[in-house]
Write an enzyme that holds these catalytic residues in place. Structure first.
Site, PDB file in Angstrom:
ATOM      1  N   LYS A  48       0.606  -1.360  -0.168  1.00  0.00           N
ATOM      2  CA  LYS A  48      -0.031  -0.260   0.239  1.00  0.00           C
ATOM      3  C   LYS A  48       0.656   0.812  -0.083  1.00  0.00           C
ATOM      4  CE  LYS A  48      -3.408  -0.230  -0.133  1.00  0.00           C
ATOM      5  NZ  LYS A  48      -4.459  -0.305  -1.172  1.00  0.00           N
TER       6      LYS A  48
HETATM    7  N1  PMP Z   1      -3.120  -7.639   1.314  1.00  0.00           N
HETATM    8  C1  PMP Z   1      -2.952  -6.945   2.597  1.00  0.00           C
HETATM    9  C2  PMP Z   1      -2.490  -6.540   3.505  1.00  0.00           C
HETATM   10  C3  PMP Z   1      -3.452  -5.501   1.923  1.00  0.00           C
HETATM   11  O1  PMP Z   1      -3.842  -4.848   3.024  1.00  0.00           O
HETATM   12  C4  PMP Z   1      -4.246  -5.282   0.378  1.00  0.00           C
HETATM   13  C5  PMP Z   1      -4.427  -3.580   0.576  1.00  0.00           C
HETATM   14  N2  PMP Z   1      -5.884  -3.480   1.311  1.00  0.00           N
HETATM   15  C6  PMP Z   1      -4.347  -5.558  -0.417  1.00  0.00           C
HETATM   16  C7  PMP Z   1      -4.028  -7.060  -0.046  1.00  0.00           C
HETATM   17  C8  PMP Z   1      -5.172  -5.852  -1.338  1.00  0.00           C
HETATM   18  O2  PMP Z   1      -4.248  -4.576  -2.361  1.00  0.00           O
HETATM   19  P1  PMP Z   1      -5.263  -3.914  -3.280  1.00  0.00           P
HETATM   20  O3  PMP Z   1      -5.808  -2.233  -1.804  1.00  0.00           O
HETATM   21  O4  PMP Z   1      -4.380  -2.803  -4.168  1.00  0.00           O
HETATM   22  O5  PMP Z   1      -6.569  -4.428  -3.723  1.00  0.00           O
END
Ligand code: PMP
Length: 338
Positions: A48
């Protein structure tokens, strides 16, 4: 993508340009080459950081965020950590709104990084006092503030189109057959998927969905419908966010917490990687994608996925046998176990 010479690297340049590792166990299981993008090596220890930097730079470019300004977001997790670090580096205030039932570790981490925390009672998304709506209102009421709005602000996925995708492409010498990961906001799957398909439309992009999320059914049958539950943090989406709108998803898998946790365990014990549950779920999806490609006549496929965040963030949960047992899941990370 250019890597600056060492003496001109600034702290924010540490976001992105993460290594890609070959994952031995998953590659053996799938009979192909599976690679993991080490997003836990970002300064905030998660994928993130890229979205946080992309959103802040976009707000600056649009003239919405000026020197001494403020960034507001409703988040309990990695985005808040990324925003807090980026705001420190660029001299902005950072206000994070979160429900007051989150773990002590999360509040302590955000406070330690210098974010201002606003805690609100947990409530349904349809309630106007939900933490996401509260964060939007707070941004509107605070002079010089912008609302990061990570779910619908496509500066999030653009960060992955412009950085994560070209990095993976270059690291794999332009030879990649498939990519998969789970969706929280959807910025990663949509952005990396679109960025890879720009370079080779034959790259198969697969969504790996946890239980309790509605996207598997949506991409399989056109209906947003959830089944089961998951303790994975940061993933599991119930709607088509702005970042998912127009994503190029060719196929989809559903992975249980137990399957994801089994990979978290193996990655720790066999490869020395300490990761969160979304990474384990992604790796389970990558093994499924490798097998699917083999079944479709593409043996020895090259598949990439995302290792989203560090396991050190989950010492009191995933890596705590009592907590894991209370969820009805098997413990991880204990040598000597069958
Ligand atoms: N894994 C973790 C631990 C996250 O914090 C996030 C972010 N929400 C994601 C995966 C997924 O990423 P995205 O928001 O880009 O879909």
């Amino acid at each position: 993508m250019t890597i600056p010479p060492p003496l001109s690297i600034r702290a924010l340049d540490l976001i992105g340009n993460t290594p890609l590792v070959r994952l031995e166990g998953p590659s053996r299981e799938a009979g192909c080459d599976i690679f993991g993008k080490c997003e836990f090596l970002n300064p905030g220890a998660s994928v993130k950081d890229r979205a946080a930097l992309g959103i802040v730079r976009d707000a600056e470019a649009r003239g919405e965020l000026e020197p001494g300004g403020c960034v507001v977001e409703g988040t309990a997790g990695n985005t808040g950590i990324g925003l807090a670090l980026v705001c420190n580096a660029l001299g902005y205030r950072c206000i994070i709104v979160m429900p007051d039932n989150q773990s002590r570790e999360k509040t302590d981490t955000l406070l330690a990084l210098g974010a201002e925390l606003v805690l609100v009672p947990p409530t349904k998304y349809s309630d106007c006092n939900h933490f996401v709506h509260t964060s939007r209102r707070l941004a509107e009421e605070t002079p010089g503030a912008v609302w990061a709005n990570q779910f619908d602000n496509i500066a999030n996925r653009r960060a992955h189109i412009e950085t994560t995708a070209p990095e993976i492409w270059a690291q794999m010498d332009g030879r990649i057959d498939g990519f998969t990961c789970a969706a929280g906001t959807g910025g990663t799957i949509a952005g990396v998927g679109l960025g890879l398909k720009e370079r080779d439309e034959n790259v198969v992009v697969a969504l790996t969905d946890p239980h309790g999320a509605a996207l598997y059914e949506y991409y399989a049958h056109g209906e947003l419908k959830a089944e089961g539950r998951s303790v994975a943090e940061g993933i599991g989406q119930g709607r088509i966010t702005g970042n998912l709108d127009g994503a190029a998803i060719d196929t989809q898998f559903r992975v249980s917490d137990a399957e994801g946790l089994a990979w978290v365990d193996r990655l720790l014990r066999e490869e020395g990687l300490c990761l969160g549950l979304s990474s384990g779920i992604n790796v389970a999806g990558a093994v499924m994608l490798g097998r699917l490609l083999a079944a479709q006549g593409r043996p020895k496929a090259r598949v990439a996925t995302i290792l989203c965040d560090t396991g050190f963030r989950y010492l009191s949960t995933l890596y705590n046998p009592e907590w894991v047992a209370a969820q009805g899941l098997p413990p991880i990370g204990r040598p000597g176990r069958d």
